[in-house]
Design a protein around this motif. Structure first.
Motif, PDB file in Angstrom:
ATOM      1  N   ALA A  50       0.819  -1.213   0.000  1.00 18.09           N
ATOM      2  CA  ALA A  50       0.000   0.000   0.000  1.00 18.09           C
ATOM      3  C   ALA A  50       0.855   1.266   0.000  1.00 18.09           C
ATOM      4  CB  ALA A  50      -0.928   0.004   1.210  1.00 18.09           C
ATOM      5  N   GLY A  51       2.176   1.103   0.064  1.00 20.58           N
ATOM      6  CA  GLY A  51       3.048   2.272   0.000  1.00 20.58           C
ATOM      7  C   GLY A  51       3.288   2.959   1.331  1.00 20.58           C
ATOM      8  N   LEU A  52       2.902   2.309   2.433  1.00 17.65           N
ATOM      9  CA  LEU A  52       3.141   2.925   3.742  1.00 17.65           C
ATOM     10  C   LEU A  52       4.586   2.732   4.195  1.00 17.65           C
ATOM     11  CD1 LEU A  52      -0.058   1.993   5.785  1.00 17.65           C
ATOM     12  CD2 LEU A  52       0.619   4.222   4.923  1.00 17.65           C
ATOM     13  N   HIS A  67      -6.647   2.891  -3.950  1.00 10.43           N
ATOM     14  CA  HIS A  67      -6.819   1.811  -2.995  1.00 10.43           C
ATOM     15  C   HIS A  67      -7.394   2.345  -1.680  1.00 10.43           C
ATOM     16  CE1 HIS A  67      -2.411   2.674  -1.741  1.00 10.43           C
ATOM     17  NE2 HIS A  67      -3.213   3.371  -0.990  1.00 10.43           N
ATOM     18  N   ALA A  68      -7.866   1.404  -0.886  1.00  8.78           N
ATOM     19  CA  ALA A  68      -8.329   1.731   0.458  1.00  8.78           C
ATOM     20  C   ALA A  68      -7.824   0.632   1.373  1.00  8.78           C
ATOM     21  CB  ALA A  68      -9.849   1.801   0.501  1.00  8.78           C
ATOM     22  N   MET A  69      -7.889   0.861   2.679  1.00  6.39           N
ATOM     23  CA  MET A  69      -7.423  -0.162   3.599  1.00  6.39           C
ATOM     24  C   MET A  69      -8.342  -0.229   4.805  1.00  6.39           C
ATOM     25  SD  MET A  69      -3.609  -0.523   5.143  1.00  6.39           S
ATOM     26  CE  MET A  69      -2.661  -1.861   4.584  1.00  6.39           C
ATOM     27  N   PHE A  71      -8.021  -1.584   8.520  1.00  4.63           N
ATOM     28  CA  PHE A  71      -6.967  -2.042   9.424  1.00  4.63           C
ATOM     29  C   PHE A  71      -7.550  -3.007  10.452  1.00  4.63           C
ATOM     30  CE2 PHE A  71      -5.697   2.019   7.769  1.00  4.63           C
ATOM     31  CZ  PHE A  71      -4.346   1.880   7.521  1.00  4.63           C
ATOM     32  N   ARG A  75      -9.205   2.425  13.662  1.00  7.14           N
ATOM     33  CA  ARG A  75      -8.470   3.657  13.333  1.00  7.14           C
ATOM     34  C   ARG A  75      -9.387   4.780  12.879  1.00  7.14           C
ATOM     35  NH1 ARG A  75      -2.531   1.949  11.091  1.00  7.14           N
ATOM     36  NH2 ARG A  75      -2.275   0.252  12.534  1.00  7.14           N
ATOM     37  N   LEU A  76     -10.372   5.095  13.714  1.00  7.00           N
ATOM     38  CA  LEU A  76     -11.263   6.216  13.429  1.00  7.00           C
ATOM     39  C   LEU A  76     -10.723   7.456  14.126  1.00  7.00           C
ATOM     40  CD1 LEU A  76     -14.650   4.385  14.031  1.00  7.00           C
ATOM     41  CD2 LEU A  76     -13.422   4.681  11.886  1.00  7.00           C
ATOM     42  N   LEU A  77     -11.010   8.616  13.567  1.00  9.27           N
ATOM     43  CA  LEU A  77     -10.629   9.865  14.219  1.00  9.27           C
ATOM     44  C   LEU A  77     -11.597  10.080  15.382  1.00  9.27           C
ATOM     45  CD1 LEU A  77     -10.130  11.976  10.984  1.00  9.27           C
ATOM     46  CD2 LEU A  77      -8.388  10.788  12.321  1.00  9.27           C
ATOM     47  N   TYR A  88     -14.038  11.362   5.659  1.00 14.59           N
ATOM     48  CA  TYR A  88     -12.655  11.848   5.683  1.00 14.59           C
ATOM     49  C   TYR A  88     -11.879  11.618   4.378  1.00 14.59           C
ATOM     50  CZ  TYR A  88      -7.831  12.424   7.157  1.00 14.59           C
ATOM     51  OH  TYR A  88      -6.515  12.800   7.231  1.00 14.59           O
ATOM     52  N   PRO A  89     -11.844  10.380   3.858  1.00 10.44           N
ATOM     53  CA  PRO A  89     -11.116  10.196   2.594  1.00 10.44           C
ATOM     54  C   PRO A  89     -11.739  10.961   1.426  1.00 10.44           C
ATOM     55  CG  PRO A  89     -11.914   8.081   3.451  1.00 10.44           C
ATOM     56  CD  PRO A  89     -12.372   9.115   4.381  1.00 10.44           C
ATOM     57  N   ARG A 137     -15.954   3.597   5.466  1.00  6.63           N
ATOM     58  CA  ARG A 137     -14.980   4.619   5.066  1.00  6.63           C
ATOM     59  C   ARG A 137     -14.165   4.136   3.875  1.00  6.63           C
ATOM     60  NH1 ARG A 137     -10.729   6.034   9.536  1.00  6.63           N
ATOM     61  NH2 ARG A 137     -10.217   3.862   9.202  1.00  6.63           N
ATOM     62  N   ALA A 138     -13.759   2.863   3.921  1.00 10.26           N
ATOM     63  CA  ALA A 138     -12.964   2.330   2.818  1.00 10.26           C
ATOM     64  C   ALA A 138     -13.795   2.234   1.541  1.00 10.26           C
ATOM     65  CB  ALA A 138     -12.397   0.966   3.194  1.00 10.26           C
TER      66      ALA A 138
ATOM     67  N   LEU B 160      -3.317   6.444  13.171  1.00  8.52           N
ATOM     68  CA  LEU B 160      -4.172   7.391  12.455  1.00  8.52           C
ATOM     69  C   LEU B 160      -3.399   8.044  11.319  1.00  8.52           C
ATOM     70  CD1 LEU B 160      -6.166   9.140  15.319  1.00  8.52           C
ATOM     71  CD2 LEU B 160      -6.903   7.322  13.788  1.00  8.52           C
ATOM     72  N   GLU B 165      -2.510   8.426   5.502  1.00  9.43           N
ATOM     73  CA  GLU B 165      -1.603   8.274   4.372  1.00  9.43           C
ATOM     74  C   GLU B 165      -2.169   7.302   3.346  1.00  9.43           C
ATOM     75  OE1 GLU B 165       2.361   7.352   5.543  1.00  9.43           O
ATOM     76  OE2 GLU B 165       3.110   7.415   3.479  1.00  9.43           O
ATOM     77  N   VAL B 166      -2.767   6.216   3.835  1.00  9.46           N
ATOM     78  CA  VAL B 166      -3.358   5.246   2.917  1.00  9.46           C
ATOM     79  C   VAL B 166      -4.422   5.909   2.052  1.00  9.46           C
ATOM     80  CG1 VAL B 166      -5.071   3.398   2.897  1.00  9.46           C
ATOM     81  CG2 VAL B 166      -2.901   3.050   4.019  1.00  9.46           C
ATOM     82  N   PHE B 167      -5.182   6.813   2.666  1.00 10.90           N
ATOM     83  CA  PHE B 167      -6.242   7.464   1.898  1.00 10.90           C
ATOM     84  C   PHE B 167      -5.737   8.693   1.145  1.00 10.90           C
ATOM     85  CE2 PHE B 167      -8.872   5.044   4.945  1.00 10.90           C
ATOM     86  CZ  PHE B 167      -9.572   4.311   4.005  1.00 10.90           C
TER      87      PHE B 167
END
Ligand SMILES: Nc1ncnc2c1ncn2[C@@H]1O[C@H](COP(=O)(O)OP(=O)(O)OP(=O)(O)O)[C@@H](O)[C@H]1O
Ligand SMILES: [Mg+2]
Lengths: 249, 270
Positions: A50-52, A67-69, A71, A75-77, A88-89, A137-138, B160, B165-167
């Motif tokens: 995913a490029g992280l 892409h989406a992920m 987790f 991992r919500l704000l 958000y996205p 979200r994804a 977070l 970053e993923v998005f």
């Protein structure tokens, strides 16, 4: 047409190699499950794809739009309500407010989140609801590739099933390809077209099986039968359910 | 929109209701004060009533308002300077470990020097002026804010960050939408502390540097052994600080921590 190709990917954390020589490719619209015991490097692989994280060796080539992920933890704000989290996205992609609201409602409906729950903060939601928000979200950005990193490990059996059905339905409806990481073989057989098994120390992939039929059309009996068959005929699968990797040194 | 306003009004109402407990605390303080007054007499400790009347009397004179405003202006400008500088450097240090390692010893030195020493130094450098007060506030209030800012960045939820970053969020977007909120949670209590420090240091610096303002007025009452006047000025500067805190820091904090309030079980709203 491939959506994602990894060739000879390897990685090390602080000089300790956790991943080496992993090659795989995923076709468009194909859901591939990646199984392996805990700590074998599945998450690391997903993060690289995913490029992280940038891989120390090997190549990652993706041919998808976005892409989406999902987790392992939601991992919500915490300072945003459910709707704000789903949005958000969409905000990041610069979508207009009207269109955003529409998408949020659509994708919330898909995971069966009701109107009232959408205004609640994550702390006010149950664990399953939080994970559903993360899935919504994804899905909201309409990805054509999704990384699922053990998304349902923390959920109970009934909820897990519902979530799996949700992913199966979403994959069908939106036609996305996915890398679905899990260490539950049953789950892998339910949701995926194909299953890959990772070496217990991350040294490449040691097994591959194509699951008969389409996800969503398989009944419990045939899923159970497939699992038995895999476990019997392929020693690679036998190690998947070993949770403690330290026992096998 | 209606919901937005309604929610704020509701919280304001709850806050006003909690004012009763504040009032009770003030009444308790006044009672103890009164007891002290009756034990030691007018000269050592004037009664709270007399002090309050003296304070109101002070406010009747417009030139006293100017004194108060001068102190408030100095304290607030020092506070803003310290807040902005501290937050900025703190956030940078939080993201850059090298900066953090460099600044730790400097911080220890800065915190080790007592504010009174800074006042002497800045008096020599700037004379009896606004700059003396501002510089003293700056060196005494910045470290607290700096540490909070750095802490906020370093203890942020990296999960977070990865999610953002993923998005597709770049570093700046990530900081603005994910990091900043977490930094603020650390920063705001530190800012409240810094605001209090600013007022205290402002009055102290004024008194010692004879730079007018509330500190100057205090110096005068001391010279004239006017205990009631001194206490009245103290009372006024405390009121000014409370106004500053509840008008400035609290509303921002309440707005940012709405979700924390939602996390509290029913009946335990503070
Ligand atoms: N940030 C990190 N720093 C150092 N080591 C790490 C880091 N992340 C993972 N590792 C190590 O890399 C190895 C693989 O971790 P990874 O999270 O990829 O495992 P996993 O297969 O996803 O396990 P699980 O199924 O339990 O989630 C582990 O031994 C872990 O200790
Ligand atoms: Mg993992």
């Amino acid at each position: 047409m491939t959506a994602l190709t990894l060739t000879g990917v390897g990685h090390a954390f602080f000089g300790r190699t956790v991943l080496s020589r992993v090659s795989l490719s995923i076709r468009r619209g194909e859901v591939v499950a990646l199984v392996g015991p805990s700590g074998c490097g599945k998450s690391t692989l997903a993060h690289i794809a995913a490029g992280l994280i940038s891989a120390r060796e090997g190549r990652v080539a993706n041919h998808y739009r976005r892409h989406a992920m999902v987790f392992q933890d939601p991992r919500l704000l915490p300072w945003r309500g459910a709707a704000g989290n789903i949005a958000y996205p969409l905000e990041l992609s610069g979508m207009s407010r009207r269109e955003r609201d529409l998408r949020v409602r659509q994708s919330a409906r898909m995971v069966q989140l009701e109107g009232q729950d959408l205004d609640k903060f994550p702390v006010e939601l149950s664990g399953g609801m939080r994970q559903r928000v993360a899935i919504a979200r994804a899905m909201a950005i309409e990805p054509d590739f999704v990384f699922f990193d053990e998304p349902f490990t923390a959920l109970d059996v009934a909820l897990k099933r519902r979530m799996q059905d949700l992913v199966i339905a979403a994959a069908r409806h939106n036609r996305f390809a996915a890398l679905f990481i899990t260490h539950d073989l049953m789950e892998a057989i339910r949701v995926a077209h194909r299953i890959l098994v990772m070496h217990h120390k991350g040294q490449g992939l040691v097994g591959e099986r194509i699951v008969d039929g389409e996800p969503g059309n398989r009944d419990d009996a045939s899923i159970f039968a497939s699992m038995q068959a895999f476990l019997r005929s392929d020693i690679a699968f036998a190690h998947v359910h070993d949770v403690d990797e330290r026992r096998r040194t | 929109m209606v919901g937005f306003v309604g929610d704020r009004l509701g919280r304001l109402g709850r806050f006003a209701w909690s004012g009763w407990s504040g009032l009770a605390a003030v009444a308790l303080l006044a009672a103890v004060w009164q007891a002290g007054h009756e034990a030691y007499g007018d000269f050592i400790l004037p009664s709270p009533m007399a002090t309050a009347l003296a304070a109101i009397g002070l406010l009747a004179a417009p030139e006293n308002w100017t004194l108060l405003l001068v102190t408030m202006r100095r304290a607030l400008s020092g506070f803003f300077l310290a807040g902005i500088l501290g937050a900025l450097l703190g956030v940078i240090a939080g993201y850059a470990p090298a900066v953090m390692r460099l600044s730790r010893p400097l911080l220890t030195v800065a915190l080790g020097v007592p504010p009174i020493a800074w006042i002497v130094l800045t008096m020599i450098w700037f004379g009896a002026s606004d700059a003396t007060v501002a510089a003293t506030i700056l060196v005494s209030a910045t470290p607290v804010v700096f540490v909070a800012g750095a802490e906020g960045v370093m203890t942020r939820d990296r999960g977070l960050d990865a999610m953002a970053e993923v998005f597709g969020a770049g570093p700046i977007r990530r900081f603005l939408s994910v990091g900043l909120r977490q930094v603020c949670a650390h920063l705001l209590p530190a800012l409240a502390l810094a605001l209090g420090t600013s007022f205290k240091v402002a009055v102290m610096a004024e008194l010692l540097a004879n730079a007018g303002g509330v500190g100057g007025a205090l110096a005068r009452t001391r010279a004239m052994l006017d205990i009631t006047g001194a206490l009245a000025w103290v009372m006024l500067s405390v009121v000014a600080l409370v106004v500053g805190e509840y008008g400035l820091v609290r509303p921002v904090r309440a707005e940012l921590e709405r979700w924390r309030e939602a996390a509290q079980p029913w009946g335990v709203k503070r």
